[in-house]
Design an enzyme around this catalytic site. Structure first.
Site, PDB file in Angstrom:
ATOM      1  N   GLU A 162      39.986  39.149  29.181  1.00 40.69           N
ATOM      2  CA  GLU A 162      40.464  39.965  30.395  1.00 40.69           C
ATOM      3  C   GLU A 162      41.593  40.850  30.182  1.00 40.69           C
ATOM      4  OE1 GLU A 162      39.642  37.750  33.814  1.00 40.69           O
ATOM      5  OE2 GLU A 162      41.329  38.679  34.973  1.00 40.69           O
ATOM      6  N   ASP A 181      44.311  42.878  32.641  1.00 36.63           N
ATOM      7  CA  ASP A 181      44.410  42.768  34.387  1.00 36.63           C
ATOM      8  C   ASP A 181      45.462  43.904  34.856  1.00 36.63           C
ATOM      9  OD1 ASP A 181      42.466  41.039  34.647  1.00 36.63           O
ATOM     10  OD2 ASP A 181      43.998  39.465  34.945  1.00 36.63           O
ATOM     11  N   GLU A 226      46.857  44.037  38.477  1.00 39.33           N
ATOM     12  CA  GLU A 226      46.827  43.591  39.974  1.00 39.33           C
ATOM     13  C   GLU A 226      47.954  43.956  40.830  1.00 39.33           C
ATOM     14  OE1 GLU A 226      44.343  39.392  39.997  1.00 39.33           O
ATOM     15  OE2 GLU A 226      46.582  39.309  38.979  1.00 39.33           O
TER      16      GLU A 226
END
Length: 286
Positions: A98, A100, A102
């Site tokens: 993953e 990311d 955010e």
């Protein structure tokens, strides 16, 4: 001749390159949120909303192994404390990879926090956080992930803010074998998102809404038994992402961001790693 033609077609199909600045109707699928997910303006704009019942999200229909992924976002305005909007890549399963972005909500007048992380084989813990040098709620800004066999680069309006280098030669796992989809979501995380969970979501202000546009995915899926990529799409033949790194200008820009706007770096958190920092923290930052 017919068998040779069939072989060529099969090879082209197996490489399946996707490169587009596309239409949300064609390119994504809703993952949750019912009516909180909306596609507008003929597929050029997508909004996600969050209320006390649920957030919302979507994923790309295609999976990719390496590429450059750009998305424009306009974040929740006003008091967005407790909310998290996301733009990230992820594979599936317990040992997933993953990458990311955010965006952690804030009380009115406080800067948004951009939280970045890299998971390999199900393990993350590689957080770096930044304040933005602009208001991300008044207009769209472009957030980009470059992922190639050498490195991962996070960019904001084409300014690099973070690089995660491939250090497999030093025993550091690197995401390179699992195809990933693009994911975006808006959800409530008031147990940790704003000031460590001290500031909670004010539900009287709901629904909260984040807007997305101009998804540009330029990458390829894995060929079975290989990690090669091939271009069959004439719409966008720019393959610079395959070897993209930082030139002198890029290194100057990332130093500026990290010196002025980085607010957390796991590679500087001595209390978290009393036995010594992770191996990747000892290598080149850029």
């Amino acid at each position: 001749m017919r068998s040779n033609a069939f072989l060529v077609i099969s090879i082209i199909a197996s490489f399946l390159l996707a490169a587009y600045a596309g239409n949300f109707y064609q390119d994504v699928a809703q993952t949750f949120g019912d009516q909180r997910f909306k596609i507008l303006e003929g597929g050029q704009l997508l909004t996600l909303s969050l209320d006390k019942t649920s957030g919302s999200g979507f994923q790309s229909k295609n999976e990719y192994l390496f590429g450059r992924f750009d998305m424009q976002l306009k974040l929740v305005p006003g008091n967005s404390a407790g909310t998290v909007a996301t733009f990230y890549l992820s594979s599936q399963g317990q040992g997933h990879d993953e990458i990311d972005f955010e965006f952690l909500g804030n009380s009115s007048g406080q800067p948004y926090t951009v939280h970045t992380n890299v998971y390999t084989q199900g393990k993350g813990g590689r957080e770096q956080r930044f304040s933005l040098w602009f208001d991300p709620t008044t207009s769209f800004h472009t957030y980009s992930i470059v992922w190639n066999p050498q490195r991962i680069i996070f960019l904001v309006d084409n300014i690099p803010i973070r690089v995660f280098n491939n250090q497999e030669s030093n025993g550091v796992p690197y995401p390179k074998n699992q195809a990933m989809r693009v994911y975006c979501s808006l959800w409530n995380a008031d147990d940790w998102a704003t000031q460590g969970g001290r500031v909670k979501t004010d539900w009287t202000l709901a629904p909260f809404t984040v807007s997305y546009r101009n998804l540009n995915a330029n990458g390829c899926v894995k060929v079975p038994g290989s990690s090669a990529c091939g271009s069959t799409n004439s719409l966008n033949n720019d393959q610079a992402w395959q070897t993209q790194g930082l030139d002198a200008k890029g290194r100057n820009r990332i130093r500026w961001v990290q010196q002025k706007f980085m607010i957390y770096n796991y590679c500087s958190d001595a209390a978290r790693f009393p036995q010594g920092f992770p191996t990747e923290c000892r290598g080149s930052r850029f």
